[in-house]
Each structure stands twice: as C-alpha cells, then as structure tokens.
Design a protein around this motif. Structure first.
Motif, PDB file in Angstrom:
ATOM      1  N   ALA A 154     -42.672  -7.657   6.934  1.00 60.64           N
ATOM      2  CA  ALA A 154     -42.368  -7.017   7.751  1.00 60.64           C
ATOM      3  C   ALA A 154     -42.911  -6.356   8.674  1.00 60.64           C
ATOM      4  O   ALA A 154     -44.108  -6.108   8.066  1.00 60.64           O
ATOM      5  CB  ALA A 154     -41.083  -5.858   7.560  1.00 60.64           C
ATOM      6  N   LYS A 155     -42.916  -6.424  10.420  1.00 58.52           N
ATOM      7  CA  LYS A 155     -43.832  -5.613  11.063  1.00 58.52           C
ATOM      8  C   LYS A 155     -42.459  -5.218  12.234  1.00 58.52           C
ATOM      9  O   LYS A 155     -42.953  -4.081  12.307  1.00 58.52           O
ATOM     10  CB  LYS A 155     -44.793  -7.102  12.343  1.00 58.52           C
ATOM     11  N   LYS A 156     -41.753  -5.364  12.516  1.00 62.08           N
ATOM     12  CA  LYS A 156     -41.205  -4.385  13.035  1.00 62.08           C
ATOM     13  C   LYS A 156     -39.586  -4.263  12.349  1.00 62.08           C
ATOM     14  O   LYS A 156     -38.395  -5.820  12.568  1.00 62.08           O
ATOM     15  CB  LYS A 156     -41.051  -5.043  14.267  1.00 62.08           C
ATOM     16  N   CYS A 157     -39.024  -3.022  12.776  1.00 59.86           N
ATOM     17  CA  CYS A 157     -37.797  -2.796  11.656  1.00 59.86           C
ATOM     18  C   CYS A 157     -36.969  -1.702  13.015  1.00 59.86           C
ATOM     19  O   CYS A 157     -37.208  -0.720  13.294  1.00 59.86           O
ATOM     20  CB  CYS A 157     -38.084  -2.389  10.900  1.00 59.86           C
ATOM     21  N   LEU A 158     -35.858  -2.186  13.199  1.00 61.78           N
ATOM     22  CA  LEU A 158     -35.124  -1.309  13.463  1.00 61.78           C
ATOM     23  C   LEU A 158     -33.924  -0.453  12.582  1.00 61.78           C
ATOM     24  O   LEU A 158     -32.994  -0.821  12.282  1.00 61.78           O
ATOM     25  CB  LEU A 158     -34.283  -1.762  14.975  1.00 61.78           C
ATOM     26  N   VAL A 159     -33.545   0.938  13.037  1.00 60.33           N
ATOM     27  CA  VAL A 159     -33.418   1.599  12.008  1.00 60.33           C
ATOM     28  C   VAL A 159     -32.411   2.952  12.752  1.00 60.33           C
ATOM     29  O   VAL A 159     -32.602   3.444  13.912  1.00 60.33           O
ATOM     30  CB  VAL A 159     -34.253   2.559  11.035  1.00 60.33           C
ATOM     31  N   ILE A 160     -31.437   2.655  12.380  1.00 61.69           N
ATOM     32  CA  ILE A 160     -29.895   3.287  12.903  1.00 61.69           C
ATOM     33  C   ILE A 160     -28.922   3.620  12.569  1.00 61.69           C
ATOM     34  O   ILE A 160     -28.874   4.023  10.683  1.00 61.69           O
ATOM     35  CB  ILE A 160     -29.368   2.401  13.460  1.00 61.69           C
ATOM     36  N   GLY A 161     -28.598   5.431  12.346  1.00 59.35           N
ATOM     37  CA  GLY A 161     -28.083   5.941  12.296  1.00 59.35           C
ATOM     38  C   GLY A 161     -26.612   6.195  12.835  1.00 59.35           C
ATOM     39  O   GLY A 161     -27.537   7.235  13.694  1.00 59.35           O
ATOM     40  N   ALA A 162     -25.844   5.815  12.120  1.00 60.01           N
ATOM     41  CA  ALA A 162     -24.860   6.508  13.325  1.00 60.01           C
ATOM     42  C   ALA A 162     -23.474   5.800  12.626  1.00 60.01           C
ATOM     43  O   ALA A 162     -23.258   6.206  11.581  1.00 60.01           O
ATOM     44  CB  ALA A 162     -24.113   5.050  14.222  1.00 60.01           C
ATOM     45  N   GLU A 163     -22.406   7.468  12.969  1.00 62.26           N
ATOM     46  CA  GLU A 163     -20.952   7.851  12.427  1.00 62.26           C
ATOM     47  C   GLU A 163     -20.032   8.448  13.205  1.00 62.26           C
ATOM     48  O   GLU A 163     -20.347   8.949  14.338  1.00 62.26           O
ATOM     49  CB  GLU A 163     -21.360   9.176  11.727  1.00 62.26           C
ATOM     50  N   THR A 164     -18.691   8.497  12.895  1.00 63.59           N
ATOM     51  CA  THR A 164     -18.041   8.382  13.899  1.00 63.59           C
ATOM     52  C   THR A 164     -16.546   9.509  13.199  1.00 63.59           C
ATOM     53  O   THR A 164     -15.482   8.613  11.878  1.00 63.59           O
ATOM     54  CB  THR A 164     -16.689   7.524  14.619  1.00 63.59           C
TER      55      THR A 164
END
Length: 352
Positions: A154-164
């Motif tokens: 991989a060269k580019k990654c999107l990492v998200i943290g989300a919670e409700t």
C-alpha cells in the motif's frame, strides 16, 4: 522511506449534552437498588473524577458511518490527495450503526464499506474493512496502515475512528455520563520527509481482563426487554490501566530511540481525566521525572469520551489551532496512546 500522517479531519456533533441535563435521570446501582445521593451530588462527584462538564451527541438522522464519512472527507481534503488512490480504508469502531430509537447494531456491510460508498470511490482495489479493538482501535488502524505501507502493498491509507456511544448507553447507569459521539480520520502515506511513525507497541490482556468492558442489561429491574448497553467495571479498569499502560508507553518510547526529554506531547485516549493524569504521571515516574505541564492536551471536559474518536479528534484540533494552549511544531516528537475494551493497550511514537 518515512510513513507520515499527511492529512487530518474530524466530525464533532453539534448537540451539546451538559451535566445538568442528567438531573432528571433515575440513576440506580448495578443490582437495581437506589443510590443514596441526590443527582446533583452524583453529577458533582462525576465531574470531579472524570473532568467531564459536557459531551456531544450526534443528530438523530446520523449514524456512525455518516460521521466517519464526514471526518474522512475532511482528511482527504486536508491531505490534498485523490481518494481513488487510496489502497485501504480502515475504520475503528465498536458498535456499528445503531439508528436512533432502535435496538439493533448494524454492521453489514462494514462501516468501512459504507464510508467507501459514501465517498463514491470506484477503485475496487481500495480495500475497506473494520477493526474492533476497543478504544485503541484508531491507533491500531494506524499501526496496520504503517505495516501495509512498509511491506510495499500500500501507499496511501485512510484510517478512521468513529463512534456513537449515545445510542448504547443505559440512562439508569451513572457511567452513561462518560460517553459521547464523534469521528476522527487521517491519511497515512509514504513520504520523502523525515520523521513520521517511529515506533509502536500493542498488547491484549484477556486472561482475566477480557470482560472489564462488556454489553449488559439495564440497571432498572422493571425493564424486561432484551436490549443491551455498554457497561464497565470502572475500578478494575482504573487499576489495570495504571498497572499496565505506563510500562507499554515506556516500551514504545525506548524502542524509538528518543529520550523522555524529547517528548513534546502525549495524546492519550480521553477516557477519564484523573485516570489519564495518573497514567502519564506514572509513565514519567518510570524515568524518575515529574510530569511536565502542558504535556497532555485534554478535550474530555467538553467532548466527553468518544472511544476510538478521541485521539484522532484531539490531534486534528491541535493541528488546526482549535485547542487553546497547545501546538505541535515541525519535528516535535509526540506519543499517541490508548487503553480500552479487550483489554487492549497501544502506543505510537511519531515525529511531526
């Protein structure tokens, strides 16, 4: 080759739930018995321990995947990349999409697939998946992105943290006042610049500790539905965190080759103000030092504990000059650290 965070984004819900809004709640003990204190006293003690004065809840029409998408959009724009060039979308969460006034968590398709869909990414080689790692989920996602890029896949990654978390709290449980909603996201990619991710540490303690945070029934004995809520053994978690997190942080820093004096900021999971302060104080004590002032930025007083979202949101706010009294300068060495359900611990040393 350095692996760096090149863009950040966050979504902070507009609905503010203040401590006084809990005055009308009927708080009960775990066994359903009455707590022998007025709500004003309960809330005052809660504020003294956690540092929380208010928290954010999502609007009724939004879900975890929606706010993850908004944070992702911000990060992509901030990084100035083409979203079609993303190789991975990694989303840390714990409860999926729980729609307003519903009881069931929805995790199929994954939150990451939903985010990819909402972003309109056509590239099938952009792999989207979720990670369930408790509150340390976002940091673990960054660690995985780092490994993918280091390995050359991989060269580019999107990492998200989300919670409700507002959708899974028991209004009869005092601990419900801790939790909040939010989302934070970053772009991780290879870079010709120096610095970036220097070292990392992860651990899972599950022999005796696996169920310190769990899904359980309401504290109200007359409610007989089958709905379950986020529950925790607060004292056990506090003791576990103080006994294990400082050592993990030290191990991570020692692996990095940097000295404790090089560390400019510690961005720790916004779990509980007193607990976080105690963790960082013990960390410095391992080096026979006192905790420096302004080393530990806090948002918990206004934003509450949004689980996987606390660290990326905190980072985004600091970089964009929205957290008074805190800045991160070029070449600063910082630490991301978290502890949560599993029980999981992790940390990253990062040179900005």
């Amino acid at each position: 080759m350095a692996i760096r965070i090149t863009g950040t984004g966050s979504y902070i819900p507009s609905n503010i739930e203040k401590n006084e809004d809990f005055n009308q709640h009927e708080f009960l003990n775990e066994d359903g018995s009455t707590i022998n204190h007025h709500n004003e006293v309960i809330i005052e003690k809660f504020k003294a321990i956690t540092g929380i004065g208010e928290r954010r809840y999502v609007e009724n029409n939004l879900n975890t995947s929606d706010i993850a998408f908004y944070a992702a959009q911000n990060a992509i724009e901030n990084a100035k990349i083409n979203q079609e060039d993303l190789d991975y979308i990694i989303v840390g969460h714990n409860y999926g999409d729980v729609k307003h006034n519903t009881e069931q968590s929805d995790t199929v398709p994954s939150i990451a697939s939903r985010v990819k869909h909402l972003l309109g990414i056509k590239n099938p080689k952009c792999v989207a998946y979720d990670i369930l790692f408790g509150c340390p989920g976002w940091i673990e996602g960054v660690i995985q992105a780092n490994a993918f890029i280091k390995s050359g896949i991989a060269k580019k990654c999107l990492v998200i943290g989300a919670e409700t978390l507002s959708r899974v709290v028991d209004k009869h449980d005092r601990d419900s006042m801790i939790y909040s909603d939010g989302a934070g996201a970053v772009i991780v990619e290879e870079s010709t610049e120096e610095g970036g991710i220097i070292a990392h540490e992860s651990a899972t303690y599950a022999l005796d500790e696996a169920h310190f945070i769990y899904f359980g029934k309401t504290n109200h004995p007359e409610i007989t539905d089958q709905r379950r809520y986020i529950k925790m053994y607060g004292r056990k978690i506090y003791e576990f965190a103080l006994n294990n997190v400082p050592a993990a942080m030290k191990s991570c820093l020692d692996k990095s080759g940097y000295d404790i004096s090089d560390l400019k900021k510690i961005l720790i999971h916004q779990a509980n103000e007193k607990m976080d302060e105690a963790i960082v104080q013990r960390f410095y004590k391992l080096y026979k030092m006192k905790m420096p002032e302004d080393i530990m930025p806090m948002t918990i007083n206004k934003l509450g504990n949004s689980s996987v979202a606390t660290v990326p949101t905190l980072y985004d706010l600091i970089l964009k000059g929205e957290l008074e009294g805190h800045i991160i300068n070029k070449s600063d060495v910082i630490m991301f650290a978290s502890v949560g359900a599993g029980m999981n611990i992790n940390a990253i040393i990062y040179k900005y």
